[in-house]
Design a protein around this motif. Sequence first.
Motif, PDB file in Angstrom:
ATOM      1  N   ILE A 178       0.760  -1.275   0.046  1.00  0.00           N
ATOM      2  CA  ILE A 178       0.031  -0.001   0.089  1.00  0.00           C
ATOM      3  C   ILE A 178       0.813   1.355  -0.036  1.00  0.00           C
ATOM      4  CG2 ILE A 178      -1.872   1.259   1.332  1.00  0.00           C
ATOM      5  CD1 ILE A 178      -2.419  -1.586   2.879  1.00  0.00           C
ATOM      6  N   ASP A 179       0.969   1.902  -1.148  1.00  0.00           N
ATOM      7  CA  ASP A 179       1.764   3.037  -1.166  1.00  0.00           C
ATOM      8  C   ASP A 179       1.048   4.480  -0.478  1.00  0.00           C
ATOM      9  OD1 ASP A 179       3.847   1.773  -2.419  1.00  0.00           O
ATOM     10  OD2 ASP A 179       2.704   2.006  -4.508  1.00  0.00           O
ATOM     11  N   TYR A 226      -0.869   1.865  -5.154  1.00  0.00           N
ATOM     12  CA  TYR A 226      -0.210   0.418  -4.520  1.00  0.00           C
ATOM     13  C   TYR A 226       0.895   0.053  -5.652  1.00  0.00           C
ATOM     14  CZ  TYR A 226      -2.725  -2.115  -8.398  1.00  0.00           C
ATOM     15  OH  TYR A 226      -3.402  -2.424  -9.338  1.00  0.00           O
TER      16      TYR A 226
END
Length: 537
Positions: A83-84, A122
């Motif tokens: 998850i960015d 992501y």
Amino acid sequence: MKKLQLLILIFAFQWASAQNYTRRDSLQGGLRIERTCYDVLRYDLNIKIDPKQKSIAGFNDITFKVVENTNRIQVDLFANMAIDSIVSNGKKLKATREFDAVFIDFPEPMQKGTEHQVRFYYSGNPLNAKHAPWDGGFVFSKDNNGKDWIAVAVQGTGASLWYPCKDSQTDEPDNGATIKVAVPNGLMNVSNGRLLGSQDLKNGYTRWDWEVKSPINNYDITVNIADYVHFGENFKGLDLDYYVLRDNETKARQHFELVKPMMDCFQSRFGKYPFTQDGYKLVETPYLGMEHQSAVAYGNHYQNGYLGHDLSSSGIGMNFDYIIIHESGHEWFGNSITSKDIADMWIHEAFTMYSECVFVDCLYGPEKASQYINGMKQNVRNDEPIIGPYGVNKEGSGDMYPKGALMLHTLHHVIGDAKWWPMLLKYAETYRHQIIDTKTVVDFFNTESGRDLTPIFNQYLRHTGIPSLDIRIKKNKLQYRWRADEKSFNMPVDVVVKGKKIRIEPTSDWNTSQVSVSKLSQVKVLDQDFYITVSRF
């Protein structure tokens, strides 16, 4: 109410644990308030796929409507994917992760009826499939010219294997999706729906933009990357498009002519193609096939049968390409009509395998259709019930294919031609673009047939045994009864006595026919029309 919900959750968790299911299973397959509080309206995927790194990076815009006041929702993404960031209205949102479930917290409560959007950034390396489509994941391969040939299949495993979504069959994006995929120059990506266009990103990549306007199963959203050539035509108002490897264009043009009589047959028996606005495509893939809505995956190597074999051993299966017929049948059963829970996947697979029988009936007549479907008996294992456990993302037995189709063949003969074909058509049209469950199907056929078919459905779907018809002669009269797992099982069956066809109505008790007969050799049970066993006493 909160206490009741808590007790239900505790019971469900304890039940799942008792069945050797895990917390991860219930998070993926179950329904909790963080899932049911919102309805997905649209997905807008924008990603880059790097074949060398076998990686994905990008985002998914998830547009949704709030169904119940909440400040937390569950979105799913496999734990091996990063998850960015998650953004809404220009602000980063907090998120916590439990296995593959991502719980997103909003700073303010969202009110019922309001619409919102999150952008979920992501990246990562999605799972590689070892034997697609039976295990979920990406296939990174090369064509005969050494060019990248990439595809994905995730039914059962979960679409969140490669993109963030509400990974539940209970919720499809009402307004469809866009799938924008950047791939190295010289390659093309083919996804669902219509091609909006392509754009050279001036960095060695070209982005291909697709849009599907119909609601779509999460697992149906797809990417197919290769050095494709395209051809197609408009057939009676329906756009037919084909994307195949460059070297296969000539044989594909000839082989895919099968689609036209198939469409004529299926539209006459099941109603208009469900996704006319998105068109119909066959896309060549490095795995056998999958029913990706409006972009059906094809990998049967341009041969008839199933990889060159007849699954029915009747010889009839070698008259057509199994993958084209079966996976296209899913456009009506599985894609248009979808089961709420994967435990009810028979709603997809039984009707779709039966569609093969329907196709044979259209082209070669009912006798050949009967031979074909009866040939499938050899593939039934009777190992587990067809309906699986609910709420844990678990399918039932693979018998949902042949045994499920044989159940429908049986119901056809219970109900009779005059009612059956209009009923099947009405079923496909009544639940077009809807998400349903087993009860809905059973209730429909009960109502339309004017007969309680529930014991029949239950016997074939919820038990492993096949109903056994016992027959004997007593005082020159034919006697008969059913032996079955389902209590109060009853089902009419046709027999021929001394050359005359009659219908008997056995129950669990011995019943006596008024037809005189002196020996069992004068009685023939039409078991080719009913999936049963026969015992003679």
